[in-house]
Enzyme design. Structure first.
Site, mmCIF file in Angstrom:
data_model
loop_
_atom_site.group_PDB
_atom_site.id
_atom_site.type_symbol
_atom_site.label_atom_id
_atom_site.label_comp_id
_atom_site.label_asym_id
_atom_site.label_seq_id
_atom_site.Cartn_x
_atom_site.Cartn_y
_atom_site.Cartn_z
ATOM 1 C CG HIS A 101 -20.062 11.965 8.214
ATOM 2 N ND1 HIS A 101 -20.159 10.661 7.776
ATOM 3 C CD2 HIS A 101 -18.747 12.249 8.232
ATOM 4 C CE1 HIS A 101 -18.948 10.185 7.558
ATOM 5 N NE2 HIS A 101 -18.060 11.120 7.832
ATOM 6 C CG ASP A 137 -22.253 8.047 6.905
ATOM 7 O OD1 ASP A 137 -21.218 7.502 7.321
ATOM 8 O OD2 ASP A 137 -22.503 9.256 7.082
HETATM 9 N N1 LIG Z 1 -17.116 12.910 4.836
HETATM 10 C C1 LIG Z 1 -16.652 11.692 5.047
HETATM 11 O O1 LIG Z 1 -17.392 10.706 4.995
HETATM 12 C C2 LIG Z 1 -15.182 11.480 5.330
HETATM 13 C C3 LIG Z 1 -14.644 10.185 5.271
HETATM 14 C C4 LIG Z 1 -13.283 10.026 5.503
HETATM 15 C C5 LIG Z 1 -12.486 11.128 5.812
HETATM 16 N N2 LIG Z 1 -13.061 12.367 5.862
HETATM 17 C C6 LIG Z 1 -12.250 13.567 6.169
HETATM 18 O O2 LIG Z 1 -11.581 14.032 4.997
HETATM 19 C C7 LIG Z 1 -10.438 14.815 5.398
HETATM 20 C C8 LIG Z 1 -9.213 14.388 4.593
HETATM 21 O O3 LIG Z 1 -8.835 13.086 4.921
HETATM 22 P P1 LIG Z 1 -7.526 12.414 4.262
HETATM 23 O O4 LIG Z 1 -7.454 11.037 4.790
HETATM 24 O O5 LIG Z 1 -7.499 12.637 2.797
HETATM 25 O O6 LIG Z 1 -6.377 13.313 4.953
HETATM 26 P P2 LIG Z 1 -4.880 13.569 4.414
HETATM 27 O O7 LIG Z 1 -4.118 14.191 5.540
HETATM 28 O O8 LIG Z 1 -4.339 12.348 3.773
HETATM 29 O O9 LIG Z 1 -5.115 14.647 3.271
HETATM 30 C C9 LIG Z 1 -5.538 15.937 3.537
HETATM 31 C C10 LIG Z 1 -4.893 16.849 2.512
HETATM 32 O O10 LIG Z 1 -5.343 18.188 2.795
HETATM 33 C C11 LIG Z 1 -4.242 19.031 2.548
HETATM 34 N N3 LIG Z 1 -4.442 20.325 3.200
HETATM 35 C C12 LIG Z 1 -4.210 20.683 4.480
HETATM 36 N N4 LIG Z 1 -4.482 21.995 4.658
HETATM 37 C C13 LIG Z 1 -4.923 22.455 3.462
HETATM 38 C C14 LIG Z 1 -5.350 23.728 3.007
HETATM 39 N N5 LIG Z 1 -5.377 24.792 3.826
HETATM 40 N N6 LIG Z 1 -5.713 23.851 1.708
HETATM 41 C C15 LIG Z 1 -5.664 22.785 0.878
HETATM 42 N N7 LIG Z 1 -5.275 21.557 1.251
HETATM 43 C C16 LIG Z 1 -4.894 21.404 2.531
HETATM 44 C C17 LIG Z 1 -3.031 18.275 3.093
HETATM 45 O O11 LIG Z 1 -1.828 18.788 2.571
HETATM 46 C C18 LIG Z 1 -3.349 16.873 2.605
HETATM 47 O O12 LIG Z 1 -2.785 16.620 1.333
HETATM 48 C C19 LIG Z 1 -10.305 14.607 6.908
HETATM 49 O O13 LIG Z 1 -10.872 15.715 7.576
HETATM 50 C C20 LIG Z 1 -11.141 13.354 7.152
HETATM 51 O O14 LIG Z 1 -11.609 13.280 8.475
HETATM 52 C C21 LIG Z 1 -14.371 12.551 5.618
#
Ligand SMILES: NC(=O)c1ccc[n+]([C@@H]2O[C@H](COP(=O)([O-])OP(=O)(O)OC[C@H]3O[C@@H](n4cnc5c(N)ncnc54)[C@H](O)[C@@H]3O)[C@@H](O)[C@H]2O)c1
Length: 337
Positions: free
Chosen positions: A179, A150
């Protein structure tokens, strides 16, 4: 010797984040954990000629705890990302994943710095805190909800509005609150360098900028058209935030300026003063913190905000309360026998 772990390392954020951590000279050991493909990502990154030794782990044979054993810092982008039309709150399914990972951290590396990226951050950080409390290892100075994207977006969007996009790194806009949508509260009145009055005093321009900072993530979700949310910008923001924590803890450099993260307001002196400033008894808020060798050394006051920001603060507080409650009262499903 610094051991870093990425949980969710094979995902859209996890892969570029792991790459950036592999390039960080402070890290000597990098463990990559995911439920799929972690071994492939680790093998790939292990060929890069930097000090960090990379190992991948999958769930069999207690893979999460083997990956986490003795970690100094754990960064968590594990879980499901948003699809068009979803809010971050719709991602509460990630709470169970967060509780499981928090239990593994409690067993394997209870003193690690924990950086939570998985959404909804407003709720997943309380899930982490409550799970760690139950295990008797909660150290609020070491738990961070990563809201740094952010801040990154606020600098970029402000520089664009001012017609100086190339100057984005020079602009600093504190962003407090939470967030998600209206809980994201950019403090434009505190921006450095100061925003000219023809922008700050122009309601339409100002509202548009605030709205873009609050809902900037939606631009990416829409453009990716079903393929997920921000990954590359989040990886950069996550690696940059990890660098702040690592430098303060292991690099002998206290943060030059405060950094912002979503933290437990009981973490250190200063949290109670923030509760008074926001006029609400919220346990978590994204605030300016000073970092040191043991994590959060000081929670800094929000400071003076103007009338427009006071109005936004009211809306942020109203939405944050129930999100925090939802995370703090989350009961993970009992393990299947
Ligand atoms: N904080 C922020 O500013 C922010 C910004 C963007 C995205 N996010 C969040 O980050 C998260 C990940 O996003 P992404 O685009 O990388 O998703 P993605 O689906 O591409 O990747 C997520 C990964 O987590 C893995 N996973 C699922 N369950 C798991 C477990 N129990 N243990 C370990 N790994 C596991 C999946 O296999 C996958 O590889 C989402 O929740 C998204 O909303 C946060």
């Amino acid at each position: 010797m610094v051991k870093a772990v990425v949980c969710g390392a094979a995902g859209g954020i996890g892969q570029p984040l792991s790459l950036l951590l592999k390039l960080n000279p402070l890290i000597t050991e990098l463990s990559l954990y995911d439920v799929v493909n972690a071994l492939g990502v680790a093998a790939d990154l292990s060929h890069i000629a930097t000090p960090a030794q990379v190992t991948g782990f999958l769930p069999p044979d207690n893979g999460a705890e083997r990956a986490l054993k003795g970690a100094d810092i754990v960064v968590i982008p594990a879980g499901v990302p948003r699809k068009p039309g979803m809010t971050r709150d719709d991602l509460f399914v990630n709470a169970g994943i967060c509780a499981t990972l928090a239990s593994a951290i409690a067993n394997a590396c209870p003193k690690a710095f924990i950086l939570v990226i998985s959404n909804p951050v407003n709720s997943t950080v309380p899930v982490f805190a409550e799970t760690l409390k139950k295990a008797g290892v909660f150290d609020p100075k070491r738990l961070f909800g990563v809201t740094h994207l952010d801040i990154v977006r606020a600098s970029t969007f402000l520089a664009t509005v001012l017609g100086k996009p190339q100057d984005a790194p020079k602009y600093k806009v504190p962003v407090v609150g939470g967030h998600s949508g209206v809980t994201i509260l950019p403090l434009l009145s505190q921006a450095e360098p100061k925003i000219p009055s023809d922008v700050l005093g122009d309601k339409a321009k100002r509202d548009a900028l605030v709205n873009r900072i609050q809902f900037g993530g939606d631009e990416v979700v829409k453009a990716k058209d079903g393929a997920g949310s921000a990954t590359l910008s989040m990886a950069q923001a996550g690696a940059e935030f990890a660098e702040f924590v690592l430098q303060a803890a292991f690099g002998g450099k206290k943060s030059q300026r405060p950094v912002q993260a979503y933290v437990y307001l009981g973490a250190e002196a200063g949290g109670e003063a923030v509760k008074k400033e926001i006029g609400a008894d919220l346990d978590y808020f994204s605030v300016n913190v000073e970092l040191g060798p043991n994590g959060i050394e000081k929670i800094l006051p929000i400071g003076q905000i103007d009338a427009a920001e006071k109005e936004l603060l009211g809306a942020a507080v109203k939405e944050l309360g129930p999100s925090i409650e939802k995370g703090a009262t989350f009961q993970p499903a009992p393990p299947k026998l």
